[in-house]
Design a protein around this motif. Structure first.
Motif, PDB file in Angstrom:
ATOM      1  N   PHE A 150     -25.398 -87.332  58.148  1.00 45.29           N
ATOM      2  CA  PHE A 150     -25.854 -85.961  58.379  1.00 45.29           C
ATOM      3  C   PHE A 150     -26.221 -85.760  59.841  1.00 45.29           C
ATOM      4  CE2 PHE A 150     -29.092 -82.565  58.291  1.00 45.29           C
ATOM      5  CZ  PHE A 150     -28.332 -81.561  57.713  1.00 45.29           C
ATOM      6  N   THR A 151     -26.909 -86.738  60.424  1.00 44.85           N
ATOM      7  CA  THR A 151     -27.271 -86.678  61.847  1.00 44.85           C
ATOM      8  C   THR A 151     -26.025 -86.688  62.715  1.00 44.85           C
ATOM      9  OG1 THR A 151     -29.316 -87.861  61.338  1.00 44.85           O
ATOM     10  CG2 THR A 151     -28.645 -87.795  63.648  1.00 44.85           C
ATOM     11  N   LEU A 152     -25.065 -87.533  62.368  1.00 45.24           N
ATOM     12  CA  LEU A 152     -23.801 -87.588  63.115  1.00 45.24           C
ATOM     13  C   LEU A 152     -23.067 -86.251  63.057  1.00 45.24           C
ATOM     14  CD1 LEU A 152     -21.713 -89.276  64.695  1.00 45.24           C
ATOM     15  CD2 LEU A 152     -20.781 -89.995  62.482  1.00 45.24           C
ATOM     16  N   ALA A 153     -23.069 -85.601  61.905  1.00 47.10           N
ATOM     17  CA  ALA A 153     -22.413 -84.292  61.768  1.00 47.10           C
ATOM     18  C   ALA A 153     -23.051 -83.270  62.697  1.00 47.10           C
ATOM     19  CB  ALA A 153     -22.494 -83.809  60.321  1.00 47.10           C
ATOM     20  N   ILE A 154     -24.360 -83.249  62.732  1.00 48.43           N
ATOM     21  CA  ILE A 154     -25.069 -82.304  63.606  1.00 48.43           C
ATOM     22  C   ILE A 154     -24.731 -82.592  65.071  1.00 48.43           C
ATOM     23  CG2 ILE A 154     -27.353 -81.623  64.436  1.00 48.43           C
ATOM     24  CD1 ILE A 154     -28.335 -82.038  61.533  1.00 48.43           C
ATOM     25  N   ILE A 155     -24.733 -83.868  65.452  1.00 48.93           N
ATOM     26  CA  ILE A 155     -24.435 -84.241  66.834  1.00 48.93           C
ATOM     27  C   ILE A 155     -23.005 -83.848  67.204  1.00 48.93           C
ATOM     28  CG2 ILE A 155     -24.076 -86.226  68.374  1.00 48.93           C
ATOM     29  CD1 ILE A 155     -26.485 -87.548  66.906  1.00 48.93           C
ATOM     30  N   LEU A 156     -22.042 -84.145  66.340  1.00 44.53           N
ATOM     31  CA  LEU A 156     -20.641 -83.825  66.640  1.00 44.53           C
ATOM     32  C   LEU A 156     -20.405 -82.321  66.759  1.00 44.53           C
ATOM     33  CD1 LEU A 156     -18.749 -86.419  64.400  1.00 44.53           C
ATOM     34  CD2 LEU A 156     -18.860 -86.381  66.895  1.00 44.53           C
ATOM     35  N   LEU A 157     -20.964 -81.561  65.841  1.00 44.47           N
ATOM     36  CA  LEU A 157     -20.747 -80.114  65.869  1.00 44.47           C
ATOM     37  C   LEU A 157     -21.504 -79.451  67.021  1.00 44.47           C
ATOM     38  CD1 LEU A 157     -20.741 -79.365  62.054  1.00 44.47           C
ATOM     39  CD2 LEU A 157     -18.789 -79.434  63.596  1.00 44.47           C
ATOM     40  N   CYS A 158     -22.750 -79.853  67.247  1.00 47.69           N
ATOM     41  CA  CYS A 158     -23.507 -79.283  68.375  1.00 47.69           C
ATOM     42  C   CYS A 158     -22.894 -79.705  69.705  1.00 47.69           C
ATOM     43  CB  CYS A 158     -24.971 -79.703  68.319  1.00 47.69           C
ATOM     44  SG  CYS A 158     -25.877 -78.917  66.989  1.00 47.69           S
ATOM     45  N   GLY A 159     -22.429 -80.948  69.779  1.00 44.54           N
ATOM     46  CA  GLY A 159     -21.768 -81.418  70.993  1.00 44.54           C
ATOM     47  C   GLY A 159     -20.515 -80.619  71.299  1.00 44.54           C
ATOM     48  N   ALA A 160     -19.755 -80.306  70.264  1.00 43.74           N
ATOM     49  CA  ALA A 160     -18.544 -79.505  70.460  1.00 43.74           C
ATOM     50  C   ALA A 160     -18.884 -78.107  70.943  1.00 43.74           C
ATOM     51  CB  ALA A 160     -17.753 -79.431  69.159  1.00 43.74           C
ATOM     52  N   ILE A 161     -19.922 -77.528  70.378  1.00 42.97           N
ATOM     53  CA  ILE A 161     -20.338 -76.183  70.796  1.00 42.97           C
ATOM     54  C   ILE A 161     -20.788 -76.193  72.251  1.00 42.97           C
ATOM     55  CG2 ILE A 161     -22.069 -74.388  70.437  1.00 42.97           C
ATOM     56  CD1 ILE A 161     -21.919 -75.132  67.406  1.00 42.97           C
ATOM     57  N   ILE A 162     -21.588 -77.187  72.617  1.00 42.37           N
ATOM     58  CA  ILE A 162     -22.086 -77.278  73.996  1.00 42.37           C
ATOM     59  C   ILE A 162     -20.929 -77.501  74.967  1.00 42.37           C
ATOM     60  CG2 ILE A 162     -23.445 -78.706  75.579  1.00 42.37           C
ATOM     61  CD1 ILE A 162     -25.406 -79.110  73.173  1.00 42.37           C
ATOM     62  N   LEU A 163     -20.039 -78.435  74.650  1.00 41.55           N
ATOM     63  CA  LEU A 163     -18.894 -78.691  75.526  1.00 41.55           C
ATOM     64  C   LEU A 163     -17.986 -77.480  75.643  1.00 41.55           C
ATOM     65  CD1 LEU A 163     -17.941 -82.336  74.484  1.00 41.55           C
ATOM     66  CD2 LEU A 163     -19.066 -81.598  76.594  1.00 41.55           C
ATOM     67  N   ASN A 164     -17.840 -76.754  74.555  1.00 44.40           N
ATOM     68  CA  ASN A 164     -17.007 -75.551  74.571  1.00 44.40           C
ATOM     69  C   ASN A 164     -17.658 -74.446  75.411  1.00 44.40           C
ATOM     70  OD1 ASN A 164     -14.612 -74.208  73.695  1.00 44.40           O
ATOM     71  ND2 ASN A 164     -15.872 -72.999  72.302  1.00 44.40           N
ATOM     72  N   GLU A 165     -18.958 -74.267  75.258  1.00 47.83           N
ATOM     73  CA  GLU A 165     -19.662 -73.229  76.007  1.00 47.83           C
ATOM     74  C   GLU A 165     -19.749 -73.547  77.495  1.00 47.83           C
ATOM     75  OE1 GLU A 165     -20.707 -70.184  74.983  1.00 47.83           O
ATOM     76  OE2 GLU A 165     -19.633 -70.714  73.154  1.00 47.83           O
ATOM     77  N   CYS A 166     -19.842 -74.833  77.833  1.00 45.35           N
ATOM     78  CA  CYS A 166     -19.905 -75.243  79.239  1.00 45.35           C
ATOM     79  C   CYS A 166     -18.505 -75.345  79.857  1.00 45.35           C
ATOM     80  CB  CYS A 166     -20.621 -76.581  79.372  1.00 45.35           C
ATOM     81  SG  CYS A 166     -22.361 -76.507  78.927  1.00 45.35           S
ATOM     82  N   LYS A 167     -17.491 -75.025  79.081  1.00 46.78           N
ATOM     83  CA  LYS A 167     -16.086 -75.059  79.519  1.00 46.78           C
ATOM     84  C   LYS A 167     -15.628 -76.460  79.931  1.00 46.78           C
ATOM     85  CE  LYS A 167     -15.714 -70.556  79.199  1.00 46.78           C
ATOM     86  NZ  LYS A 167     -15.485 -70.063  77.890  1.00 46.78           N
ATOM     87  N   VAL A 168     -16.271 -77.491  79.415  1.00 46.08           N
ATOM     88  CA  VAL A 168     -15.820 -78.860  79.663  1.00 46.08           C
ATOM     89  C   VAL A 168     -14.555 -79.119  78.855  1.00 46.08           C
ATOM     90  CG1 VAL A 168     -16.421 -81.308  79.427  1.00 46.08           C
ATOM     91  CG2 VAL A 168     -18.155 -79.649  80.158  1.00 46.08           C
ATOM     92  N   ILE A 169     -14.600 -78.758  77.594  1.00 48.87           N
ATOM     93  CA  ILE A 169     -13.448 -78.833  76.700  1.00 48.87           C
ATOM     94  C   ILE A 169     -13.340 -77.487  76.007  1.00 48.87           C
ATOM     95  CG2 ILE A 169     -12.484 -79.924  74.641  1.00 48.87           C
ATOM     96  CD1 ILE A 169     -14.128 -82.391  75.308  1.00 48.87           C
ATOM     97  N   GLU A 170     -12.189 -76.889  76.082  1.00 50.50           N
ATOM     98  CA  GLU A 170     -12.003 -75.610  75.395  1.00 50.50           C
ATOM     99  C   GLU A 170     -11.315 -75.886  74.065  1.00 50.50           C
ATOM    100  OE1 GLU A 170     -10.731 -72.287  77.694  1.00 50.50           O
ATOM    101  OE2 GLU A 170     -11.496 -73.193  79.542  1.00 50.50           O
TER     102      GLU A 170
END
Length: 136
Positions: free
Chosen positions: A20-40
Motif C-alpha cells: 500500500f505504501t509502495l502504491a502511494i509512493i509510485l502514484l504520487c511520484g508519477a504525479i510530481i514528476l509529471n507536474e515538474c515536467k521531468v517525465i511527461e
C-alpha cells in the motif's frame, strides 16, 4: 481448524502494508514528476496505463513476497501447488506467445501488456524455484 498460523498472518499484514505504501509512493511520484515536467506521462504512456503498470508491480511484489516467505494464500496442500505451478506455467507460455506474435507484427510495444507478461513469468519462475521446498 484455521488455515494459516499467526506467523503467516503477520507476514501477510506486513507485506500488504508495504505494498500500500509502495502504491502511494509510485502514484504520487508519477504525479510530481509529471507536474515538474521531468517525465511527461501523457506522451509515452497514458496515466491510466501507468496505473495499470503500477498495479502489476504491486501484484508482483505481493505475490513474490508471499511465496518466498511461505505465506502464499493459495498454496496450502500438494494439489494446490500443482495447480499453481502448471496453471501459471501455461498462462506464462500463452502470454509470451501472444506478446511475441504481437511484436512480430511490428506493432508498437504496449507497456501494460509487457508489465503483465513480466509479472506472469516472474511468478512462474518463483513458483518453480520454490517447488523443491514444498516437495519436502
Amino acid at each position: 481448524m484455521e488455515q494459516f498460523d499467526e506467523r503467516q498472518k503477520a507476514i501477510r499484514n506486513k507485506i500488504m502494508t508495504k505494498a500500500f505504501t509502495l502504491a502511494i509512493i509510485l502514484l504520487c511520484g508519477a504525479i510530481i514528476l509529471n507536474e515538474c515536467k521531468v517525465i511527461e506521462i501523457g506522451k509515452t504512456v497514458s496515466f491510466t496505463d501507468y496505473g495499470f503498470i503500477t498495479f502489476f508491480i504491486l501484484i508482483l511484489y505481493v505475490t513474490l513476497s508471499l511465496i518466498w516467505k511461505d505465506a502464499y494464500v493459495g498454496i496450502v496442500n500438494a494439489a494446490s501447488i500443482k495447480i499453481a505451478l502448471y496453471g501459471f506455467s501455461v498462462l506464462s507460455i500463452l502470454d509470451m506467445d501472444l506478446f511475441i506474435k504481437h511484436r512480430m507484427e511490428q506493432a508498437p510495444i504496449d507497456y501494460v501488456v509487457l508489465a503483465g507478461t513480466i509479472t506472469m513469468i516472474a511468478i512462474t519462475i518463483s513458483l518453480w524455484l520454490k517447488k523443491k521446498d514444498w516437495d519436502n
